[in-house]
Scaffold this active site. Sequence first.
Site, mmCIF file in Angstrom:
data_model
loop_
_atom_site.group_PDB
_atom_site.id
_atom_site.type_symbol
_atom_site.label_atom_id
_atom_site.label_comp_id
_atom_site.label_asym_id
_atom_site.label_seq_id
_atom_site.Cartn_x
_atom_site.Cartn_y
_atom_site.Cartn_z
ATOM 1 C CE LYS A 70 5.741 1.645 18.878
ATOM 2 N NZ LYS A 70 4.599 1.959 17.983
ATOM 3 C CE1 TYR B 214 9.520 1.880 17.998
ATOM 4 C CE2 TYR B 214 9.767 -0.092 19.350
ATOM 5 C CZ TYR B 214 9.179 0.568 18.291
ATOM 6 O OH TYR B 214 8.238 -0.072 17.522
ATOM 7 C CB SER C 24 11.708 -5.176 11.258
ATOM 8 O OG SER C 24 11.080 -4.758 12.450
ATOM 9 N N PRO D 4 2.944 -6.275 17.810
ATOM 10 C CG PRO D 4 3.206 -5.120 15.782
ATOM 11 C CD PRO D 4 2.533 -5.045 17.128
#
Length: 222
Positions: free
Chosen positions: A49, A45, A87, A72
């Site tokens: 990013k 992941y 999250s 974020p």
Amino acid sequence: MKVQKVIVLSSTAAVDFNPNWPEDRLKDESCWSDKEFCKENEDWYSVAKILAEQASLEYAEKNGLNVVTLCPPLVFGPLLQPMVNTSSKFLIYVMKGGPDAMNNKLWHTVDVRDVADALLLVYEKAESSGRYICAPNNVCTKDLVNLLKEMFPKYSYVNNIIDVDRKAPITSQRLRDLGWEPRKLEETLTDSVECYEKAGLLQDSAGRPCRLPHLFRLAGDQ
């Protein structure tokens, strides 16, 4: 198409995982996660990013386009979508407890509404450019659990917490200097939990233990 500015939603996953960053220095927009370090830890992941944000900034430089990226961390707050995001699964796990041990590491959090405000802010501000970290709250696992216990004492909570060395925290000062005013962590937690309660997400499942999402089951602190 006469596009003047493009806003890219990235993640602190592209900022935070840098083992060579000095422990006594706040991580700001100049800090990039170490791609090879993330690959070694099979953190795909974060690798995705990093590559995506770097590609967008490189494209901007080559083509004279103003690309602004926003990074974020864990995003809490009321849910709009029918599915629970990763999250929120993390926060639900902390409240319901489960079999997985958790490191007493430093977590960075933000309210989903503050992310929306930040996106609008960097879009509208003519002077916005480059990277912006969108992570106003830094809290370790034990402090997060204790805060939630004070606010919502009826839940079982995770109790297998292992002390680890802490990495350098992240700063959002550059975004604050642009005029961003995020909520307090307590408000975000209150609205998040009340949303989960209304949706029945904190009720005990049929005998099945609550497990920590894969992204947060790490052997060590990054």
